[in-house]
Scaffold this active site. Sequence first.
Site, PDB file in Angstrom:
ATOM      1  N   GLY A 214       4.050   2.024   1.330  1.00  0.00           N
ATOM      2  CA  GLY A 214       3.669   2.867   0.212  1.00  0.00           C
ATOM      3  C   GLY A 214       4.166   2.450  -1.146  1.00  0.00           C
ATOM      4  O   GLY A 214       3.769   3.043  -2.159  1.00  0.00           O
TER       5      GLY A 214
ATOM      6  N   GLU B 174       7.177  -0.577   6.564  1.00  0.00           N
ATOM      7  CA  GLU B 174       5.799  -1.044   6.812  1.00  0.00           C
ATOM      8  C   GLU B 174       5.073  -1.329   5.497  1.00  0.00           C
ATOM      9  O   GLU B 174       4.037  -0.736   5.212  1.00  0.00           O
ATOM     10  CB  GLU B 174       5.010   0.035   7.572  1.00  0.00           C
ATOM     11  CG  GLU B 174       5.624   0.487   8.871  1.00  0.00           C
ATOM     12  CD  GLU B 174       4.922   1.725   9.457  1.00  0.00           C
ATOM     13  OE1 GLU B 174       4.179   2.400   8.717  1.00  0.00           O
ATOM     14  OE2 GLU B 174       5.132   2.013  10.634  1.00  0.00           O
ATOM     15  N   PRO B 175       5.585  -2.231   4.677  1.00  0.00           N
ATOM     16  CA  PRO B 175       4.914  -2.478   3.396  1.00  0.00           C
ATOM     17  C   PRO B 175       3.651  -3.320   3.585  1.00  0.00           C
ATOM     18  O   PRO B 175       3.624  -4.252   4.388  1.00  0.00           O
ATOM     19  CB  PRO B 175       5.958  -3.274   2.603  1.00  0.00           C
ATOM     20  CG  PRO B 175       6.715  -4.020   3.654  1.00  0.00           C
ATOM     21  CD  PRO B 175       6.749  -3.121   4.869  1.00  0.00           C
TER      22      PRO B 175
ATOM     23  N   ARG C 128     -12.267  -1.517  -4.161  1.00  0.00           N
ATOM     24  CA  ARG C 128     -11.306  -0.546  -4.698  1.00  0.00           C
ATOM     25  C   ARG C 128     -11.781   0.161  -5.976  1.00  0.00           C
ATOM     26  O   ARG C 128     -11.596   1.368  -6.091  1.00  0.00           O
ATOM     27  CB  ARG C 128      -9.929  -1.196  -4.913  1.00  0.00           C
ATOM     28  CG  ARG C 128      -9.319  -1.742  -3.609  1.00  0.00           C
ATOM     29  CD  ARG C 128      -7.882  -2.197  -3.779  1.00  0.00           C
ATOM     30  NE  ARG C 128      -7.007  -1.081  -4.037  1.00  0.00           N
ATOM     31  CZ  ARG C 128      -6.519  -0.753  -5.221  1.00  0.00           C
ATOM     32  NH1 ARG C 128      -6.764  -1.501  -6.268  1.00  0.00           N
ATOM     33  NH2 ARG C 128      -5.764   0.305  -5.369  1.00  0.00           N
TER      34      ARG C 128
ATOM     35  N   CYS D 253     -27.136  -3.352  -5.469  1.00  0.00           N
ATOM     36  CA  CYS D 253     -28.011  -2.281  -5.967  1.00  0.00           C
ATOM     37  C   CYS D 253     -27.381  -0.905  -5.772  1.00  0.00           C
ATOM     38  O   CYS D 253     -27.823  -0.102  -4.951  1.00  0.00           O
ATOM     39  CB  CYS D 253     -29.362  -2.360  -5.270  1.00  0.00           C
ATOM     40  SG  CYS D 253     -30.142  -3.938  -5.578  1.00  0.00           S
TER      41      CYS D 253
HETATM   42  C1  LIG Z   1      -1.565   1.671   5.243  1.00  0.00           C
HETATM   43  C2  LIG Z   1      -0.278   1.918   5.911  1.00  0.00           C
HETATM   44  C3  LIG Z   1       0.875   1.246   5.504  1.00  0.00           C
HETATM   45  C4  LIG Z   1       0.908   0.318   4.329  1.00  0.00           C
HETATM   46  O1  LIG Z   1       0.793   0.983   3.132  1.00  0.00           O
HETATM   47  P1  LIG Z   1       1.038   0.214   1.739  1.00  0.00           P
HETATM   48  O2  LIG Z   1       0.794   1.236   0.720  1.00  0.00           O
HETATM   49  O3  LIG Z   1       0.052  -0.894   1.687  1.00  0.00           O
HETATM   50  O4  LIG Z   1       2.430  -0.280   1.739  1.00  0.00           O
HETATM   51  C5  LIG Z   1       2.027   1.463   6.220  1.00  0.00           C
HETATM   52  N1  LIG Z   1       2.062   2.313   7.280  1.00  0.00           N
HETATM   53  C6  LIG Z   1       0.968   2.985   7.688  1.00  0.00           C
HETATM   54  C7  LIG Z   1       1.064   3.891   8.839  1.00  0.00           C
HETATM   55  C8  LIG Z   1      -0.235   2.808   7.018  1.00  0.00           C
HETATM   56  O5  LIG Z   1      -1.304   3.490   7.415  1.00  0.00           O
END
Ligand SMILES: *Cc1c(COP(=O)(O)O)cnc(C)c1O
Length: 422
Positions: free
Chosen positions: A242, A278-279, A317, A347
């Site tokens: 996140g 979990e980046p 995005r 289109c």
């Molecule tokens: C998408 C996601 C992430 C990564 O999020 P980032 O904002 O890209 O760091 C980590 N954990 C889970 C469970 C996710 O769904």
Amino acid sequence: MDHFLYRDGALHAEDVAIAEMAEAVGTPFYCYSTATLQRHFSVLDEALASAGLSDRIICYSVKANSNLAVIATLAKLGAGADIVSQGEMVRALKAGIAPQKIVFSGVGKTAEEMRAALEAGILQFNVESLAEIDLLADVAQAMGKVAKIALRVNPDVDAGTHEKISTGRAEDKFGIAWDDAEAGFAHAKQLAGVDATGIDIHIGSQITELEPFRLAFEKVAGLLANLRAQGHTIERLDLGGGLGVPYSRGNDTPLDPATYAALIADILGEAGCTIMLEPGRLIAANAGILVTRVIRAKQGKAKNFMIVDAAMTELMRPTLYGAYHDIKPVTQIEAEELVWDVVGPVCESGDFLGQDRALPVPEDGDLLAVFAAGAYGAVLGSSYNTRPAAPEVLVTGDQFEVVRARPTYEAMLSRESLPDWL
Ligand SMILES: *Cc1c(COP(=O)(O)O)cnc(C)c1O
């Protein structure tokens, strides 16, 4: 910081001129910088180390950019992987990530996916509901295995980010409601097929404030204490991803990894748990650009349009989230600047890469770079309008290599067939 810099007016990725790659590969294409990927991983890893978090594992969120070469680059640095599908597991394993460093997240794992992941021997399942725990326990037990799980709990904090990338509020679909978390652990404890040893959160994406993280981590610390008091053995805290990145160069001020790491250490450093992160975006976003060529410019009464050969099919995005990406000429020129909408050939009126951008009047064929496109770029691509997926190119130093080729039209059509009656 990234390694996409101008030298004598020409944009380079590390030591390779973008224009040279465009000649070789054709446009549009994605270009990733190895040095930038390495730097982003290392900055975070070293920040955690400096904060005294020695028992840690960074599981790169594969969904941000799942190119095999990108994953392999991170695997070499010791990264694990956070996956959300069996397909991503296949990729992570193929790219050289050890199964013992893979966590399986996601709200809709199927029994088949669970079996495949248990077979592979992954580290942990992050489960999101009691029904999922029950299914996983059944699947594991039938295989004579015990699945290590973390319960993804929803801390009900507002990450202050975009509606479509907020995940940690009570009304979001993710995780087990905070008030049900302790009951969830008690439930899991009765099942032979699972071993609930972790707490998992992930509150959203592109978070640029420390406060939502602080609130969430404090709630985790409280839950941890309660669970331990109830006799649960909790060994892992998965704090999700996140962390936000600067999308507007020179204007956005993202969170400093050192501050983030210090916050974790401050609130959870003494918990005696493995800290897992979990980046995704933080690692990959600024390590990639999308290179596109101007097809033609169209100056109108109400608006000027720069029509380029990349579209929402390459970079979704802007269309999906109204996301902003810097767009700059690959070759800096002295020319009159006008205000443009940079749009693709697809289109759809929603097909744009940037709106109201001051850019020099281009010549047909000029190259543009769309910055910070390394995360949630290529992976969100589609072949709408039968557009071939943009190739992906990886640079290291003065070398570059195509790490995903542009498909031929023949290859694109090869999975379709005509039934007998036609
Ligand atoms: C998408 C996601 C992430 C990564 O999020 P980032 O904002 O890209 O760091 C980590 N954990 C889970 C469970 C996710 O769904």
